[in-house]
Design an enzyme around this catalytic site. Structure first.
Site: not given
Ligand code: AMP
Length: 211
Positions: A16, A91, A125, A158, A169
């Site tokens: 994404k 999400r 990553r 990360r 996740r």
């Molecule tokens: P990402 O960088 O999109 O993989 O997001 C990393 C983490 O941020 C996720 O595993 C969640 O803990 C949090 N996060 C990001 N976007 C959302 C969302 N829309 N709803 C809930 N948690 C989020």
């Protein structure tokens, strides 16, 4: 130049963020990436950042109220008037329903990838804790091993890309995010994209889908 409100849907590691970057570079629309917004807060050590870090590091979702608060504020910024791409939001069904009340989504691109590809991508990553640039040790390595091309900082993994958090996740995704496919399919705006292909091919499929 397109003027569209796009949502990128997909499991962690489905690409994404990489695709959002390419769409933004080509079409100049705003990006609303909640993961990056939260990582910025963590970097600033703000109250929100402190709250989010624990939850994120454990691989869990941040509460809907917090996410909707930051997205709502972001949508008020003038650059979002000319279209935007949402990376990592919504999400949950509750987020999607709330979003539907404050903005109109034109298309939802569902990046489909196998679990094997997800694990390969997430374990390799690396990210820059300073400018948040993202690399992959094999697919998109930096010029100098372990160093950010853009700002020269030392790259890190990360916390939530470690195996235990990845497991959580993927569970969160299956339970809370996957139902969004059906939600948007019913609205007739879901487009499936084979996200397991090389980055450029995924991008050209996305270009075709958004016309
Ligand atoms: P990402 O960088 O999109 O993989 O997001 C990393 C983490 O941020 C996720 O595993 C969640 O803990 C949090 N996060 C990001 N976007 C959302 C969302 N829309 N709803 C809930 N948690 C989020």
């Amino acid at each position: 130049m397109i003027k569209m409100n796009i949502v990128l849907l997909g499991a962690p590691g489905s690409g994404k963020g990489a695709q959002a970057e390419k769409i933004v570079a080509k079409h100049g629309i705003a990006v609303i990436g909640t993961g990056n917004m939260l990582r910025e807060e963590i970097k600033k050590n703000s109250e929100l950042g402190k709250k989010a870090k624990q939850v994120m590091d454990a691989g869990q979702l941040v509460p809907d109220g917090i996410i909707l608060g930051i997205v709502n504020e972001r949508l008020k910024q003038p650059d979002c008037k000319n279209g935007f791409i949402m990376d990592g939001v919504p999400r949950t069904i509750a987020q999607a329903e709330a979003l539907g009340k404050i903005t109109k989504i034109d298309i939802v691109l569902d990046l489909e990838v196998s679990e094997k590809v997800i694990i390969e991508r997430l374990s390799g990553r690396r990210f820059c804790p300073n400018c948040l640039a993202v690399y992959h040790v094999i697919n998109t390595p930096p010029k100098k091993n372990g160093i950010c091309d853009k700002c020269g900082s030392r790259l890190e993994q990360r916390e939530d890309d470690r195996p235990e958090a990845v497991k959580k996740r993927l569970q969160e995704y299956a339970l809370k995010t996957k139902p969004l496919k059906e939600f948007y399919k019913k609205k007739g705006i879901l487009k499936k994209i084979d996200g397991g292909q090389p980055i450029e091919k995924v991008f050209s499929d996305i270009e075709n889908a958004i016309g």
